[in-house]
Design a protein around this motif. Structure first.
Motif, PDB file in Angstrom:
ATOM      1  N   UNK A  40       0.811  -1.219   0.000  1.00  0.00           N
ATOM      2  CA  UNK A  40       0.000   0.000   0.000  1.00  0.00           C
ATOM      3  C   UNK A  40       0.846   1.271   0.000  1.00  0.00           C
ATOM      4  N   UNK A  41       2.151   1.118   0.000  1.00  0.00           N
ATOM      5  CA  UNK A  41       3.000   2.292   0.076  1.00  0.00           C
ATOM      6  C   UNK A  41       3.876   2.442  -1.142  1.00  0.00           C
ATOM      7  N   UNK A  42       5.098   2.914  -0.902  1.00  0.00           N
ATOM      8  CA  UNK A  42       6.047   3.145  -1.993  1.00  0.00           C
ATOM      9  C   UNK A  42       7.294   2.291  -1.832  1.00  0.00           C
ATOM     10  N   UNK A  43       7.215   1.233  -1.050  1.00  0.00           N
ATOM     11  CA  UNK A  43       8.430   0.489  -0.714  1.00  0.00           C
ATOM     12  C   UNK A  43       8.409  -0.970  -1.162  1.00  0.00           C
ATOM     13  N   UNK A  44       7.372  -1.421  -1.891  1.00  0.00           N
ATOM     14  CA  UNK A  44       7.359  -2.828  -2.284  1.00  0.00           C
ATOM     15  C   UNK A  44       7.903  -2.983  -3.711  1.00  0.00           C
ATOM     16  N   UNK A  45       7.966  -4.204  -4.188  1.00  0.00           N
ATOM     17  CA  UNK A  45       8.482  -4.441  -5.525  1.00  0.00           C
ATOM     18  C   UNK A  45       9.903  -4.969  -5.545  1.00  0.00           C
ATOM     19  N   UNK A  46      10.427  -5.365  -4.386  1.00  0.00           N
ATOM     20  CA  UNK A  46      11.667  -6.126  -4.234  1.00  0.00           C
ATOM     21  C   UNK A  46      12.945  -5.293  -4.317  1.00  0.00           C
ATOM     22  N   UNK A  47      13.027  -4.320  -5.243  1.00  0.00           N
ATOM     23  CA  UNK A  47      14.300  -3.641  -5.476  1.00  0.00           C
ATOM     24  C   UNK A  47      14.112  -2.140  -5.652  1.00  0.00           C
ATOM     25  N   UNK A  48      15.163  -1.400  -5.278  1.00  0.00           N
ATOM     26  CA  UNK A  48      15.247   0.034  -5.536  1.00  0.00           C
ATOM     27  C   UNK A  48      16.686   0.373  -5.933  1.00  0.00           C
ATOM     28  N   UNK A  49      16.819   1.353  -6.827  1.00  0.00           N
ATOM     29  CA  UNK A  49      18.141   1.819  -7.241  1.00  0.00           C
ATOM     30  C   UNK A  49      18.697   2.772  -6.199  1.00  0.00           C
ATOM     31  N   UNK A  50      20.010   2.671  -5.940  1.00  0.00           N
ATOM     32  CA  UNK A  50      20.714   3.716  -5.200  1.00  0.00           C
ATOM     33  C   UNK A  50      21.858   4.196  -6.070  1.00  0.00           C
ATOM     34  N   UNK A  51      21.811   5.489  -6.411  1.00  0.00           N
ATOM     35  CA  UNK A  51      22.846   6.114  -7.235  1.00  0.00           C
ATOM     36  C   UNK A  51      23.388   7.312  -6.484  1.00  0.00           C
ATOM     37  N   UNK A  70      25.072   4.119   5.860  1.00  0.00           N
ATOM     38  CA  UNK A  70      24.156   3.510   6.823  1.00  0.00           C
ATOM     39  C   UNK A  70      23.612   2.175   6.328  1.00  0.00           C
ATOM     40  N   UNK A  71      23.393   2.045   5.013  1.00  0.00           N
ATOM     41  CA  UNK A  71      22.986   0.733   4.482  1.00  0.00           C
ATOM     42  C   UNK A  71      24.092  -0.293   4.715  1.00  0.00           C
ATOM     43  N   UNK A  72      25.331   0.130   4.501  1.00  0.00           N
ATOM     44  CA  UNK A  72      26.449  -0.792   4.734  1.00  0.00           C
ATOM     45  C   UNK A  72      26.505  -1.212   6.200  1.00  0.00           C
ATOM     46  N   UNK A  73      26.271  -0.257   7.094  1.00  0.00           N
ATOM     47  CA  UNK A  73      26.271  -0.568   8.526  1.00  0.00           C
ATOM     48  C   UNK A  73      25.110  -1.495   8.888  1.00  0.00           C
ATOM     49  N   UNK A  74      23.966  -1.305   8.230  1.00  0.00           N
ATOM     50  CA  UNK A  74      22.816  -2.173   8.495  1.00  0.00           C
ATOM     51  C   UNK A  74      23.110  -3.606   8.057  1.00  0.00           C
ATOM     52  N   UNK A 141      30.107   2.143  -8.444  1.00  0.00           N
ATOM     53  CA  UNK A 141      29.946   1.904  -7.005  1.00  0.00           C
ATOM     54  C   UNK A 141      28.495   1.927  -6.558  1.00  0.00           C
ATOM     55  N   UNK A 142      27.580   2.274  -7.451  1.00  0.00           N
ATOM     56  CA  UNK A 142      26.158   2.311  -7.111  1.00  0.00           C
ATOM     57  C   UNK A 142      25.516   0.955  -7.393  1.00  0.00           C
ATOM     58  N   UNK A 143      24.207   0.849  -7.142  1.00  0.00           N
ATOM     59  CA  UNK A 143      23.590  -0.446  -7.374  1.00  0.00           C
ATOM     60  C   UNK A 143      22.149  -0.518  -6.923  1.00  0.00           C
ATOM     61  N   UNK A 144      21.816  -1.636  -6.292  1.00  0.00           N
ATOM     62  CA  UNK A 144      20.426  -1.991  -6.010  1.00  0.00           C
ATOM     63  C   UNK A 144      20.264  -2.334  -4.532  1.00  0.00           C
ATOM     64  N   UNK A 145      19.192  -1.827  -3.938  1.00  0.00           N
ATOM     65  CA  UNK A 145      18.807  -2.179  -2.573  1.00  0.00           C
ATOM     66  C   UNK A 145      17.629  -3.146  -2.603  1.00  0.00           C
ATOM     67  N   UNK A 146      17.655  -4.130  -1.721  1.00  0.00           N
ATOM     68  CA  UNK A 146      16.513  -5.034  -1.543  1.00  0.00           C
ATOM     69  C   UNK A 146      15.557  -4.357  -0.575  1.00  0.00           C
ATOM     70  N   UNK A 147      14.572  -3.632  -1.130  1.00  0.00           N
ATOM     71  CA  UNK A 147      13.820  -2.674  -0.323  1.00  0.00           C
ATOM     72  C   UNK A 147      13.043  -3.323   0.818  1.00  0.00           C
ATOM     73  N   UNK A 148      12.335  -4.408   0.546  1.00  0.00           N
ATOM     74  CA  UNK A 148      11.544  -5.025   1.614  1.00  0.00           C
ATOM     75  C   UNK A 148      12.439  -5.617   2.697  1.00  0.00           C
ATOM     76  N   UNK A 149      13.572  -6.191   2.278  1.00  0.00           N
ATOM     77  CA  UNK A 149      14.525  -6.743   3.256  1.00  0.00           C
ATOM     78  C   UNK A 149      15.133  -5.635   4.103  1.00  0.00           C
ATOM     79  N   UNK A 150      15.305  -4.445   3.526  1.00  0.00           N
ATOM     80  CA  UNK A 150      15.836  -3.315   4.292  1.00  0.00           C
ATOM     81  C   UNK A 150      14.886  -2.929   5.421  1.00  0.00           C
ATOM     82  N   UNK A 151      13.592  -2.866   5.117  1.00  0.00           N
ATOM     83  CA  UNK A 151      12.604  -2.520   6.141  1.00  0.00           C
ATOM     84  C   UNK A 151      12.569  -3.584   7.227  1.00  0.00           C
TER      85      UNK A 151
END
Length: 374
Positions: A40-51, A70-74, A141-151
């Protein structure tokens, strides 16, 4: 029930804020109308770009570099792989403002960037076809975040710090009196010293309860997966991508573990209210066609549509974020209007919201995201 901080919205920004606030020792409650991660939000769909070299403006670069840190630390804290360094390829006409911003921000912040003409792009990635007046900017050095796994990772850490997360708990009323926050849901009343509003497409309705009108427009967006030759388009050989074309702005992902290429259109979209029934993918004319037309034009070897989904963007008029304290209530922090390019920042947004609540300021400049510009 009394808390130091209540967070309304436990999606990408709110869940990260819940982690940082609970880590700081605040007794923290997160309320969400649904059960994150959800559709129901803006965070599903498995992947997001980080550039990192940012087409939307240089003011974003320090913030996204903090987010990457912070993603690396997570990842280290949870032992989960959340970031895939696929590289990101941005393509557009050579004289476009977006391409200029990418190149200038990379120079200013000494970011790794390969600037390629059309022939060099097509030679490196034979699956791409672009006109001779286009060029590419590749960020290795950029790439893809696994958005649902991040949450889920931030939820795990927030709960381990003692945060309380109540799902399927819709907020009906917010009031503030003598700097004391009162929140009512269907069945409960909660009290807190401070409040964070990070409710995505519902933020406008919630902020109106606090006499604040921010111009936020939720829109319906579509994205889809397509069959593709795994040898050519897998995540180890093909990058995540942004295409800024005369027909529109498109983004996409390589085939992740055989999923097929994922593509969406960034601009446009049908204005909606988030409580309305949102038509599913394929229920509106053109849902599939606008994506297949893009692929036929620029990545023609991709095969047939597998399936599509919908999500929501919440747009501001300038498509820049809102991250700020309420102009009347210094104990209320707000994160809204991420305009379809916010998820990559959510780790840093969560930290910024925590800093605003704890000290009233943030150590990375977020003045560009002030409410006062409206």
């Amino acid at each position: 029930m009394n808390y130091d901080v209540i967070i309304v919205g436990a999606g990408s920004m709110g869940m990260a804020a819940g982690y940082f606030l609970s880590k700081s020792g605040k007794k923290t409650l997160l309320l969400d109308s649904f059960n994150p991660p959800h559709t129901k939000g803006s965070h599903h769909g498995e992947t997001r770009i980080i550039r990192h070299a940012y087409a939307e403006g240089e003011e974003y670069v320090p913030f996204v570099l903090r987010a990457q840190q912070l993603w690396n630390e997570l990842e280290q804290a949870t032992g989960k792989q959340l970031f895939l360094k696929t590289g990101v390829l941005s393509i557009g006409q050579s004289d476009s403002e977006s391409i200029h911003n990418i190149i200038s921000s990379a120079k200013r912040y000494s970011l790794s960037l390969d600037v390629l003409d059309a022939n060099e792009v097509q030679k490196r990635w034979p699956g791409i076809t672009i006109p001779s007046d286009f060029m590419g900017c590749f960020e290795p050095a950029s790439g893809v975040l696994k958005c649902e796994a991040c949450i889920e990772a931030y939820q795990e850490l927030a709960e381990s710090n003692g945060a309380t997360i109540l799902t399927n708990s819709r907020v009906k009323k917010i009031s503030i009196q003598d700097e004391r926050v009162t929140i009512q849901t269907d069945g409960q009343t909660y009290y807190a010293n401070s409040l964070v509003v990070a409710a995505g497409a519902w933020s406008g309705d919630l902020l109106s309860m606090l006499d604040l009108d921010i111009p936020l427009t939720p829109v319906r967006k579509t994205f889809a997966w397509f069959e593709a030759d795994e040898e050519s388009y897998n995540q180890h050989k093909f990058p995540a991508f942004d295409f800024m074309t005369p027909q529109g702005v498109y983004y996409g992902f390589p085939s992740m573990d055989g999923s097929g290429i994922k593509v969406g259109r960034h601009d446009g979209g049908l204005p909606i209210h988030p409580d309305e029934s949102i038509p599913g993918f394929g229920e509106l004319a053109g849902d599939a066609e606008e994506l297949t037309q893009f692929l036929n034009h620029y990545i023609p070897d991709v095969e047939h549509l597998k399936y599509g989904k919908t999500c929501m963007y919440t747009l501001t008029p300038d498509e820049d974020f809102v991250i700020d304290l309420h102009p009347k209530y210094s104990n209320v922090a707000i994160a809204a209007g991420f305009s379809g390019h916010g998820f990559k920042f959510s780790s840093a947004v969560g930290q910024a919201l925590s800093n605003l609540i704890v000290s009233g300021k943030n150590d990375v400049d977020i003045s560009a995201f002030s409410i006062s510009r409206f």
